[in-house]
Design a protein around this motif. Structure first.
Motif, PDB file in Angstrom:
ATOM      1  N   ILE A   2       0.846  -1.202   0.000  1.00 33.86           N
ATOM      2  CA  ILE A   2       0.000   0.000   0.000  1.00 33.86           C
ATOM      3  C   ILE A   2       0.877   1.246   0.000  1.00 33.86           C
ATOM      4  CG2 ILE A   2      -1.639   1.355   1.375  1.00 33.86           C
ATOM      5  CD1 ILE A   2      -2.840  -1.369   2.267  1.00 33.86           C
ATOM      6  N   ASN A   3       0.563   2.162  -0.918  1.00 33.97           N
ATOM      7  CA  ASN A   3       1.310   3.424  -0.977  1.00 33.97           C
ATOM      8  C   ASN A   3       0.433   4.657  -0.807  1.00 33.97           C
ATOM      9  OD1 ASN A   3       0.083   3.822  -3.544  1.00 33.97           O
ATOM     10  ND2 ASN A   3       1.744   2.692  -4.550  1.00 33.97           N
ATOM     11  N   THR A   4      -0.895   4.447  -0.742  1.00 34.80           N
ATOM     12  CA  THR A   4      -1.827   5.582  -0.659  1.00 34.80           C
ATOM     13  C   THR A   4      -2.918   5.306   0.361  1.00 34.80           C
ATOM     14  OG1 THR A   4      -1.461   6.126  -2.992  1.00 34.80           O
ATOM     15  CG2 THR A   4      -3.445   7.015  -1.970  1.00 34.80           C
ATOM     16  N   VAL A   5      -3.184   6.309   1.205  1.00 31.40           N
ATOM     17  CA  VAL A   5      -4.270   6.240   2.176  1.00 31.40           C
ATOM     18  C   VAL A   5      -5.312   7.290   1.787  1.00 31.40           C
ATOM     19  CG1 VAL A   5      -4.940   6.471   4.595  1.00 31.40           C
ATOM     20  CG2 VAL A   5      -2.713   5.467   4.004  1.00 31.40           C
ATOM     21  N   TRP A  93      -2.328  12.688  12.396  1.00 34.32           N
ATOM     22  CA  TRP A  93      -2.421  11.391  11.704  1.00 34.32           C
ATOM     23  C   TRP A  93      -1.976  11.537  10.251  1.00 34.32           C
ATOM     24  CZ3 TRP A  93      -7.588   8.172  11.243  1.00 34.32           C
ATOM     25  CH2 TRP A  93      -7.288   6.818  11.021  1.00 34.32           C
ATOM     26  N   ILE A  94      -2.476  12.558   9.590  1.00 31.93           N
ATOM     27  CA  ILE A  94      -2.086  12.798   8.198  1.00 31.93           C
ATOM     28  C   ILE A  94      -0.585  13.084   8.099  1.00 31.93           C
ATOM     29  CG2 ILE A  94      -2.322  14.416   6.258  1.00 31.93           C
ATOM     30  CD1 ILE A  94      -5.311  14.719   7.148  1.00 31.93           C
ATOM     31  N   GLN A  95      -0.092  13.921   8.990  1.00 29.45           N
ATOM     32  CA  GLN A  95       1.328  14.270   8.956  1.00 29.45           C
ATOM     33  C   GLN A  95       2.215  13.050   9.194  1.00 29.45           C
ATOM     34  OE1 GLN A  95       1.192  17.436  11.948  1.00 29.45           O
ATOM     35  NE2 GLN A  95       1.666  18.946  10.357  1.00 29.45           N
ATOM     36  N   GLU A  96       1.794  12.188  10.088  1.00 33.34           N
ATOM     37  CA  GLU A  96       2.565  10.972  10.367  1.00 33.34           C
ATOM     38  C   GLU A  96       2.633  10.076   9.134  1.00 33.34           C
ATOM     39  OE1 GLU A  96       2.265   6.928  13.101  1.00 33.34           O
ATOM     40  OE2 GLU A  96       1.094   8.696  13.664  1.00 33.34           O
ATOM     41  N   VAL A 163      -5.662   2.173   0.355  1.00 35.68           N
ATOM     42  CA  VAL A 163      -6.632   1.794   1.385  1.00 35.68           C
ATOM     43  C   VAL A 163      -7.540   2.980   1.652  1.00 35.68           C
ATOM     44  CG1 VAL A 163      -4.992   2.356   3.240  1.00 35.68           C
ATOM     45  CG2 VAL A 163      -6.968   0.890   3.731  1.00 35.68           C
ATOM     46  N   PHE A 164      -8.834   2.703   1.772  1.00 36.64           N
ATOM     47  CA  PHE A 164      -9.860   3.733   1.943  1.00 36.64           C
ATOM     48  C   PHE A 164     -10.558   3.543   3.272  1.00 36.64           C
ATOM     49  CE2 PHE A 164     -14.455   4.821   1.039  1.00 36.64           C
ATOM     50  CZ  PHE A 164     -14.284   6.189   1.111  1.00 36.64           C
ATOM     51  N   ARG A 192      -7.261   3.201  13.412  1.00 40.62           N
ATOM     52  CA  ARG A 192      -5.810   3.378  13.454  1.00 40.62           C
ATOM     53  C   ARG A 192      -5.109   2.026  13.571  1.00 40.62           C
ATOM     54  NH1 ARG A 192      -1.687   7.239  14.752  1.00 40.62           N
ATOM     55  NH2 ARG A 192       0.216   5.985  14.622  1.00 40.62           N
ATOM     56  N   GLN A 193      -5.626   1.146  14.432  1.00 41.71           N
ATOM     57  CA  GLN A 193      -5.024  -0.173  14.602  1.00 41.71           C
ATOM     58  C   GLN A 193      -5.096  -0.980  13.308  1.00 41.71           C
ATOM     59  OE1 GLN A 193      -6.535  -2.468  17.912  1.00 41.71           O
ATOM     60  NE2 GLN A 193      -5.573  -4.355  17.203  1.00 41.71           N
ATOM     61  N   LYS A 194      -6.265  -0.964  12.647  1.00 34.28           N
ATOM     62  CA  LYS A 194      -6.418  -1.714  11.411  1.00 34.28           C
ATOM     63  C   LYS A 194      -5.514  -1.161  10.309  1.00 34.28           C
ATOM     64  CE  LYS A 194     -11.032  -3.719  11.905  1.00 34.28           C
ATOM     65  NZ  LYS A 194     -10.544  -5.094  11.723  1.00 34.28           N
ATOM     66  N   LEU A 195      -5.410   0.162  10.243  1.00 31.69           N
ATOM     67  CA  LEU A 195      -4.554   0.764   9.219  1.00 31.69           C
ATOM     68  C   LEU A 195      -3.097   0.414   9.488  1.00 31.69           C
ATOM     69  CD1 LEU A 195      -4.282   2.564   6.731  1.00 31.69           C
ATOM     70  CD2 LEU A 195      -4.130   4.545   8.266  1.00 31.69           C
ATOM     71  N   ASP A 196      -2.669   0.495  10.738  1.00 29.80           N
ATOM     72  CA  ASP A 196      -1.293   0.161  11.076  1.00 29.80           C
ATOM     73  C   ASP A 196      -0.975  -1.282  10.686  1.00 29.80           C
ATOM     74  OD1 ASP A 196      -0.895   2.696  12.027  1.00 29.80           O
ATOM     75  OD2 ASP A 196      -1.001   2.152  14.156  1.00 29.80           O
ATOM     76  N   GLU A 197      -1.942  -2.174  10.908  1.00 33.47           N
ATOM     77  CA  GLU A 197      -1.749  -3.582  10.542  1.00 33.47           C
ATOM     78  C   GLU A 197      -1.606  -3.739   9.032  1.00 33.47           C
ATOM     79  OE1 GLU A 197      -5.146  -5.496  12.208  1.00 33.47           O
ATOM     80  OE2 GLU A 197      -4.403  -5.377  14.284  1.00 33.47           O
ATOM     81  N   MET A 198      -2.413  -3.008   8.272  1.00 41.63           N
ATOM     82  CA  MET A 198      -2.341  -3.081   6.805  1.00 41.63           C
ATOM     83  C   MET A 198      -1.026  -2.538   6.264  1.00 41.63           C
ATOM     84  SD  MET A 198      -6.028  -2.061   5.185  1.00 41.63           S
ATOM     85  CE  MET A 198      -7.453  -3.128   5.338  1.00 41.63           C
TER      86      MET A 198
END
Length: 200
Positions: A2-5, A93-96, A163-164, A192-198
């Protein structure tokens, strides 16, 4: 990889506080229910997000359902800057994500008046993103598949590499059906947890 959120905005990056706004304006009891049914719970609300109607036209449509409250309906549009509130976590979150090298986009159903009223305040996180799609500019809203096609075409995205996140189940399911990785946003901590896992 994944390269884009891609973030939805309402109830993901900002609190859509329509109930609080209506209470602030003195809409209570039966009056509250009548105005809510005529506006945010009216299918025309989504049509307004397509950007195909003027504010005057949408007020006329809403007032058809509650003509005795036409003045109150117009008052809502005079207070669009209080319709949402930026979540404290949104910009960090966006900045991170940006610091970690991810492209960050938004994909949201949004009306022009709400956008213009909140751009410098509750939508100030937009300047930290890499762009995105606001429905009022495009004439199409989620969960229409065309809006997912549009963002992928415009930003040359492979759906498998993006990921959306969206709080609306129908929008989440439509994104998955289109081929995007997707997270049904319920709380910041859960998403946040699910995104971090992805992304790990």
């Amino acid at each position: 990889m994944i390269n884009t959120v891609i973030f939805d905005i309402g109830n993901v990056l900002v609190h859509f506080r329509w109930r609080e706004l209506y209470a602030d304006l003195g809409f209570t009891g039966e009056k509250f229910e009548r105005i809510a049914d005529a506006t945010v719970r009216n299918p025309w609300w989504e049509e307004f997000d397509k950007g195909l109607m003027t504010t005057e036209e949408i007020i006329d449509r809403f007032a058809e359902s509650a003509p005795e409250y036409r003045g109150e309906i117009a008052e809502i549009f005079e207070n669009m800057g209080d319709l949402v509130r930026l979540y404290d976590y949104a910009i960090p979150w966006i900045q991170e994500l940006k610091t970690k090298g991810y492209q960050v986009l938004v994909l949201s159903n949004w009306s022009r008046p709400a956008y213009e009223a909140n751009l410098e305040t509750n939508l100030k996180f937009l300047k930290y993103t890499d762009g995105g799609i606001m429905s009022f500019r495009e004439g199409v809203i989620k969960p229409d598949q065309r809006i997912y096609e549009l963002i992928c075409h415009r930003y040359s995205l492979d759906p498998k590499e993006a990921v959306f996140l969206d709080d609306n189940a129908a929008n989440y399911e439509a994104a998955k059906a289109f081929g995007l990785n997707a997270i049904h946003f319920k709380t910041y901590e859960q998403a946040r947890q699910k995104l971090d896992e992805m992304l790990s």
